[in-house]
Design an enzyme around this catalytic site. Structure first.
Site, PDB file in Angstrom:
ATOM      1  N   ASN A 123       0.861  -1.183   0.000  1.00 34.22           N
ATOM      2  CA  ASN A 123       0.000   0.000   0.000  1.00 34.22           C
ATOM      3  C   ASN A 123       0.898   1.234   0.000  1.00 34.22           C
ATOM      4  O   ASN A 123       1.515   1.544   1.010  1.00 34.22           O
ATOM      5  CB  ASN A 123      -0.892  -0.034   1.256  1.00 34.22           C
ATOM      6  CG  ASN A 123      -1.716   1.230   1.411  1.00 34.22           C
ATOM      7  OD1 ASN A 123      -1.842   2.025   0.477  1.00 34.22           O
ATOM      8  ND2 ASN A 123      -2.289   1.425   2.592  1.00 34.22           N
ATOM      9  N   LYS A 183       0.040   4.273  -0.194  1.00 31.79           N
ATOM     10  CA  LYS A 183      -0.606   5.438   0.434  1.00 31.79           C
ATOM     11  C   LYS A 183      -0.354   6.698  -0.421  1.00 31.79           C
ATOM     12  O   LYS A 183      -0.326   6.611  -1.644  1.00 31.79           O
ATOM     13  CB  LYS A 183      -0.121   5.622   1.870  1.00 31.79           C
ATOM     14  CG  LYS A 183      -0.131   4.327   2.670  1.00 31.79           C
ATOM     15  CD  LYS A 183       0.049   4.551   4.127  1.00 31.79           C
ATOM     16  CE  LYS A 183       0.176   3.205   4.818  1.00 31.79           C
ATOM     17  NZ  LYS A 183       0.086   3.318   6.255  1.00 31.79           N
ATOM     18  N   HIS A 215      -9.584   0.904   4.725  1.00 27.38           N
ATOM     19  CA  HIS A 215      -8.275   1.035   5.388  1.00 27.38           C
ATOM     20  C   HIS A 215      -8.431   1.925   6.626  1.00 27.38           C
ATOM     21  O   HIS A 215      -9.219   2.871   6.622  1.00 27.38           O
ATOM     22  CB  HIS A 215      -7.247   1.639   4.418  1.00 27.38           C
ATOM     23  CG  HIS A 215      -5.861   1.588   4.970  1.00 27.38           C
ATOM     24  ND1 HIS A 215      -5.382   2.543   5.836  1.00 27.38           N
ATOM     25  CD2 HIS A 215      -4.862   0.679   4.813  1.00 27.38           C
ATOM     26  CE1 HIS A 215      -4.128   2.226   6.180  1.00 27.38           C
ATOM     27  NE2 HIS A 215      -3.794   1.101   5.574  1.00 27.38           N
ATOM     28  N   GLU A 218      -6.780   4.263   7.816  1.00 24.69           N
ATOM     29  CA  GLU A 218      -6.599   5.714   7.618  1.00 24.69           C
ATOM     30  C   GLU A 218      -7.865   6.332   7.014  1.00 24.69           C
ATOM     31  O   GLU A 218      -8.190   7.484   7.286  1.00 24.69           O
ATOM     32  CB  GLU A 218      -5.355   5.970   6.748  1.00 24.69           C
ATOM     33  CG  GLU A 218      -4.088   5.726   7.559  1.00 24.69           C
ATOM     34  CD  GLU A 218      -2.916   5.174   6.775  1.00 24.69           C
ATOM     35  OE1 GLU A 218      -2.881   5.310   5.550  1.00 24.69           O
ATOM     36  OE2 GLU A 218      -2.023   4.589   7.427  1.00 24.69           O
ATOM     37  N   GLU A 230      -5.599  -5.553  10.265  1.00 20.73           N
ATOM     38  CA  GLU A 230      -4.563  -4.552  10.516  1.00 20.73           C
ATOM     39  C   GLU A 230      -4.874  -3.817  11.821  1.00 20.73           C
ATOM     40  O   GLU A 230      -5.661  -2.851  11.823  1.00 20.73           O
ATOM     41  CB  GLU A 230      -4.530  -3.539   9.376  1.00 20.73           C
ATOM     42  CG  GLU A 230      -4.204  -4.129   8.031  1.00 20.73           C
ATOM     43  CD  GLU A 230      -3.640  -3.063   7.103  1.00 20.73           C
ATOM     44  OE1 GLU A 230      -2.472  -3.160   6.751  1.00 20.73           O
ATOM     45  OE2 GLU A 230      -4.368  -2.121   6.778  1.00 20.73           O
ATOM     46  N   GLY A 248       2.214   1.633  10.760  1.00 22.18           N
ATOM     47  CA  GLY A 248       3.155   2.749  10.659  1.00 22.18           C
ATOM     48  C   GLY A 248       3.851   3.100  11.965  1.00 22.18           C
ATOM     49  O   GLY A 248       4.483   4.143  12.074  1.00 22.18           O
ATOM     50  N   SER A 308       3.259  -2.764  10.265  1.00 20.94           N
ATOM     51  CA  SER A 308       4.710  -2.774  10.472  1.00 20.94           C
ATOM     52  C   SER A 308       5.372  -4.082  10.025  1.00 20.94           C
ATOM     53  O   SER A 308       6.248  -4.610  10.710  1.00 20.94           O
ATOM     54  CB  SER A 308       5.039  -2.447  11.930  1.00 20.94           C
ATOM     55  OG  SER A 308       4.602  -1.132  12.236  1.00 20.94           O
TER      56      SER A 308
END
Ligand code: PEP
Length: 256
Positions: A13, A15, A99, A101, A171, A177, A217
Site C-alpha cells: 500500500n 498510500k 483502510h 486511515e 490490521e 506505521g 509494520s
C-alpha cells in the site's frame, strides 16, 4: 511450514507516497524480479492519479495494481471521489476498502463498507477489506467485538459465491506505521476469530476461499515469521513497500 490451501498474497500500500518517477521505477523493478509470479500473488495499491501509468508498466506481468479507495455510486455529485468504473478504466483490477486511515482520518462510516465491497465486486474489482481494532479497543478487551462489527458491515451484501474474490486484511490500528508489530499470538487469535466468523457467515467451503492478510509494520525481518502463523495467508505492507530493497525480500519471504 504451514500447509497452505490458499495462494499467498503480498500486497503493498503506497498510500500518498512516491512521486510519478519513483512509482514507475519501483513497478519496473518489481515486475522485472517477479517473473511469472510463481506460487504467490503480488499487488500494489497506488494513488489514483498514477494508476494509468503504473498499470501500463505492469501490463503483461502477473502483478496486480489497485486503487486505495472507491465510492460506491456509479456517477454523480461526489466531489473528490473515484467510482469503481473509473478505477477499472485506468487499469486497476483491485481495490482497498476500509483502510484504517480512511476510517480514522477521513471518518468513513461502517455503514458504507458493505456498499463499497458490493460496488467493487459488481465492477470486477477484487476488494481487500481492511479491519482492525484501535489500541483503546484492545486495552478494553473489545478486539473481537470490533472485528465482528466491521465484518458484519463489510460483508453485508456479500454472497457465498463471491468468496473466492474476497480478501480480508487484519490490521491492528496501533501497529500501522508505528514499528510495533502484533505478536504471533495476537495475530493468530484475530485471524481465528475472522475465519470462524466467515464460516458462520458464508459456510465452510466458501469461507475457505477467502484469504486473510496481516498488516501492521511488516518488514523484511518479520515477514517469514508472520507468514508462518497459522491462518495468515498474506501480508499488507505500507512503509516497507515503498522501496524495492525492503519490498522484494518480503515478497520472497520464504526464499531467503
Ligand atoms: C498499511 O498501510 O496498511 C500498513 C500496514 O502500513 P505499515 O506497514 O507501514 O504499518
Amino acid at each position: 511450514m504451514t500447509n497452505r490451501i490458499r495462494k499467498p498474497y503480498i500486497a503493498g500500500n503506497w498510500k500518498m507516497n512516491l512521486d510519478r518517477a519513483h512509482s514507475l521505477d519501483l513497478i519496473k523493478t518489481i515486475k522485472g524480479r517477479l517473473g511469472d509470479g510463481g506460487d504467490r500473488e503480488v499487488a500494489v495499491f497506488v494513488p489514483a492519479i498514477y494508476l494509468a501509468d503504473v498499470t501500463a508498466v505492469a501490463q503483461g506481468s502477473p502483478l496486480g495494481v489497485g486503487g486505495q479507495n472507491l465510492w460506491f455510486e456509479g456517477v454523480g455529485a461526489f466531489t473528490g471521489e473515484v467510482s469503481p468504473r473509473m478505477l477499472r478504466e485506468v487499469g486497476a483490477d483491485r481495490v482497498l476498502i476500509g483502510h484504517s486511515e480512511r476510517r480514522h482520518i477521513f471518518r468513513e462510516l461502517d455503514e458504507w463498507m458493505g456498499r463499497k465491497v458490493r460496488a467493487a465486486l459488481d465492477c470486477d474489482l477484487l476488494p481487500i477489506y481492511c479491519i482492525g481494532e484501535t489500541l483503546d479497543e484492545r486495552k478494553g478487551n473489545k478486539t473481537e467485538r470490533t472485528l465482528k462489527k466491521q465484518l458484519e458491515s463489510g460483508f453485508e451484501k456479500v454472497r457465498p459465491e463471491d468468496s473466492h474474490r474476497l480478501t480480508v486484511a487484519y490490521e491492528p490500528v496501533w501497529a500501522i506505521g508505528t514499528g510495533e508489530t502484533a505478536t504471533a499470538e495476537q495475530v493468530a487469535q484475530a485471524h481465528r476469530t475472522i475465519r470462524k466468523w466467515l464460516v458462520q457467515r458464508v459456510g465452510e467451503e466458501a469461507a475457505n476461499q477467502v484469504r486473510i492478510l496481516y498488516g501492521g509494520s511488516v518488514k523484511p525481518d518479520n515477514a517469514k515469521e508472520l507468514m508462518a502463523i497459522d491462518c495468515v495467508d498474506g501480508l499488507l505492507v505500507g512503509g516497507a513497500s515503498l522501496q524495492a530493497e525492503t519490498f522484494l525480500p518480503i515478497i520472497e519471504y520464504n526464499l531467503r
